[in-house]
Design a protein around this motif. Structure first.
Motif, short mmCIF file in Angstrom:
data_model
loop_
_atom_site.label_atom_id
_atom_site.label_comp_id
_atom_site.label_asym_id
_atom_site.label_seq_id
_atom_site.Cartn_x
_atom_site.Cartn_y
_atom_site.Cartn_z
N THR A 174 -2.84 3.50 4.24
CA THR A 174 -1.81 3.78 5.25
C THR A 174 -1.38 5.23 5.12
O THR A 174 -1.37 5.80 4.02
N LEU A 178 0.83 -1.20 0.00
CA LEU A 178 0.00 0.00 0.00
C LEU A 178 0.87 1.25 0.00
O LEU A 178 1.93 1.27 0.61
N ARG A 179 0.39 2.24 -0.68
CA ARG A 179 1.07 3.54 -0.67
C ARG A 179 0.89 4.17 0.71
O ARG A 179 -0.17 4.09 1.32
N ARG A 210 -6.74 9.89 -2.06
CA ARG A 210 -6.33 8.97 -3.13
C ARG A 210 -6.31 9.68 -4.50
O ARG A 210 -5.44 9.40 -5.32
N TYR A 228 -7.46 -0.57 3.49
CA TYR A 228 -6.44 -0.51 2.45
C TYR A 228 -5.86 0.89 2.32
O TYR A 228 -5.72 1.44 1.23
#
Length: 136
Positions: free
Chosen positions: A35, A4-5, A132, A33
């Motif tokens: 971080t 995960l980014r 995101r 999902y």
């Protein structure tokens, strides 16, 4: 599954309204999902500085390392020199600004609404999706 980014975020907020900041932190911590690293300056962990100049330097360094800045858009932001400084530095450094409208707010400070890349509702999914979509 790929790693995960990790989003590096500063949440610009008024210490006087810390419960709103804490709620956004809770949303980000609980998001699936997702971080993130918190670059915010919290009232329980103020930066160790002896002058406004030193505080500005430390804030600028935090903003420089961020993927985006989240600004809680309560009307109190109109009166906070530090929220205004963080917005100005985010603009200067080319960092995306995500404005979050407080629950039930009818007005948003002009400084935030005119400079935010996006304004989102007071809702976990809206904040996470904006990060995101807009974070560097």
């Amino acid at each position: 599954m790929p790693a995960l980014r990790n989003y590096h975020l500063l949440i610009s907020h008024s210490w006087k309204y810390n419960e709103k900041y804490e709620k956004v932190v809770e949303w980000l911590d609980d998001a699936s999902y997702f971080t993130w690293s918190n670059y915010s300056v919290c009232c329980d962990k103020p930066l160790d500085t002896s002058s406004d100049k030193e505080l500005k330097e430390k804030l600028t360094n935090r903003i420089r390392n961020c993927s985006a800045i989240i600004v809680l858009a309560g009307m109190y932001a109109n009166y906070s020199k530090w929220i205004n400084y963080e917005i100005d530095e985010a603009i200067r450094l080319g960092k995306p600004i995500i404005g979050v409208k407080p629950w039930g707010a009818e007005r948003t400070p002009t400084k935030i609404s005119e400079n935010a890349d996006v304004m989102v509702a007071w809702q976990s999914s809206s904040v996470v999706q904006a990060i995101r979509d807009y974070a560097l």
